[in-house]
Design an enzyme around this catalytic site. Structure first.
Site, PDB file in Angstrom:
ATOM      1  N   HIS A 151      -4.000 -11.905   3.751  1.00 51.69           N
ATOM      2  CA  HIS A 151      -4.399 -11.653   5.181  1.00 51.69           C
ATOM      3  C   HIS A 151      -5.269 -12.728   5.678  1.00 51.69           C
ATOM      4  O   HIS A 151      -5.415 -12.742   7.010  1.00 51.69           O
ATOM      5  CB  HIS A 151      -4.885 -10.330   5.382  1.00 51.69           C
ATOM      6  N   ASP A 155       3.806  -7.912  -1.991  1.00 49.82           N
ATOM      7  CA  ASP A 155       2.489  -6.818  -1.549  1.00 49.82           C
ATOM      8  C   ASP A 155       3.054  -5.758  -0.621  1.00 49.82           C
ATOM      9  O   ASP A 155       3.777  -5.940   0.233  1.00 49.82           O
ATOM     10  CB  ASP A 155       1.287  -7.515  -1.044  1.00 49.82           C
ATOM     11  N   HIS A 181       1.690  -4.706   2.159  1.00 49.84           N
ATOM     12  CA  HIS A 181       0.954  -5.124   3.239  1.00 49.84           C
ATOM     13  C   HIS A 181       1.804  -6.324   3.764  1.00 49.84           C
ATOM     14  O   HIS A 181       2.129  -7.441   2.747  1.00 49.84           O
ATOM     15  CB  HIS A 181      -0.318  -5.307   3.176  1.00 49.84           C
ATOM     16  N   ASP A 235       0.334  -2.995  -4.859  1.00 48.08           N
ATOM     17  CA  ASP A 235       0.141  -1.707  -4.107  1.00 48.08           C
ATOM     18  C   ASP A 235       1.180  -1.222  -3.563  1.00 48.08           C
ATOM     19  O   ASP A 235       1.271  -0.289  -2.788  1.00 48.08           O
ATOM     20  CB  ASP A 235      -1.072  -2.138  -2.917  1.00 48.08           C
TER      21      ASP A 235
HETATM   22 ZN    ZN Z   1      -1.944  -5.309   0.029  1.00 51.73          ZN
END
Ligand code: ZN
Length: 301
Positions: free
Chosen positions: A120, A157, A159, A238
């Site tokens: 991120h 991931d 995200h 995750d």
């Molecule tokens: Zn993540």
């Protein structure tokens, strides 16, 4: 990050324990990561951003020593303490050291068990538990310092890797393929901002078999056409069905299968070169079992 935060030191302890108990650890070549140089960090990050984080870190130490808070909150979920700066340099240093070792032929592939995570972290912004973008820095490093012409970044991931996208979009020497839950934090990735980005947003409750089909039908043709000389993996776990950070349905077997497909591409085009870096994964059991499954495939165990 502070008490009760999911991005916690216990994550790396859980991974280390699991690798020891399973016997995987004994089969691996372990290396301690050096700190990345600021010149290498600045391959992917804005110089002013790096200087600002450094300044914050120094101020935090001064204020804590004068009786102030040990944490500085960068946003609602991302905090620094006096050790964050060094930890972030070491996480990036691991990805760079792994890149050097794999490029030198000392290792076929490497896994960086690091925190803080990186995907991120944008060119000029820390967010989402991330300060420096370990994978983007290593990808740029492979292009600049090892003169590779094409590198791929694969991100599974839960995200969207908005930071990696911010840094690599438009750099035709890199191809980024990713799959992630959407709509979901960081609420980006529903479009491809440049031709070298292949985002596959999937809804909550997507299962492993559907993810495998996307990998096969969408990722693979693009990776085969691109012919990467080296592959970097943003290995977040995750998206595991038992990780309550997200709502996807992957299992250890799915992570092993995806890793096999990544290895196939690496064997065909990249002289087997893979550098994988830990991103998310917040439930200790599923995280550590998934890393074990990933490493068993990477290390042929
Ligand atoms: Zn993540």
């Amino acid at each position: 990050m502070g008490p009760g935060h999911p991005e916690c030191p216990a994550r790396l302890d859980a991974i280390e324990d699991r690798l020891l108990v399973s016997g995987v650890s004994a089969a691996l070549d372990h290396r301690e990561a050096p700190l990345a140089s600021l010149a290498d960090i600045e391959l992917a990050h804005d110089r002013m951003h790096v200087a600002a984080l450094r300044g914050l870190s120094l101020r935090l130490v001064e204020e804590e020593d004068a009786g102030g808070s040990p944490y500085f909150q960068l946003d609602t979920d991302t905090a620094m303490n006096r050790h964050t700066w060094t930890a972030a340099l070491r996480a990036a240093g691991a990805a760079i050291e792994a890149t050097d070792a794999v490029m030198a032929g000392e290792l076929e592939n490497a896994f960086c068990s690091v925190r803080p995570p990186g995907h991120h972290a944008m060119r000029a912004k820390a967010m989402g538990f991330c300060f420096f973008n370990n994978v983007a820095i290593a990808a740029k490093y492979a292009l600049q310092r090892h003169n590779l012409k094409r590198v791929a970044v694969i991100d599974f991931d839960v995200h969207h890797g908005n930071g990696t996208e911010d840094i690599l979009a438009g750099d035709e020497r890199a191809l980024m393929v990713s799959i992630f839950q959407h709509p979901f934090y960081p609420y980006s990735g529903d479009q491809d901002p440049a031709p070298n980005m292949l985002n596959v947003p999937v809804p909550a409750y997507t299962k492993g078999m559907d993810v495998r089909e996307i990998v096969e039908m969408v990722w693979m043709p693009r990776l085969e056409a691109f012919k990467p000389e080296m592959i970097f993996v943003s290995a977040g776990f995750d998206a595991h069905r038992d990780d309550d950070m997200g709502q996807l349905g992957l299992t250890e077997q799915d992570y092993a299968w995806i890793t096999m497909r990544i290895k196939d591409i690496a064997r065909r085009f990249a002289n087997k070169r893979i550098v994988s870096c830990l991103e998310g994964g917040y439930m200790m059991g599923p995280l550590s079992r998934s890393v074990e499954a990933h490493l068993r495939v990477l290390a042929d165990l």
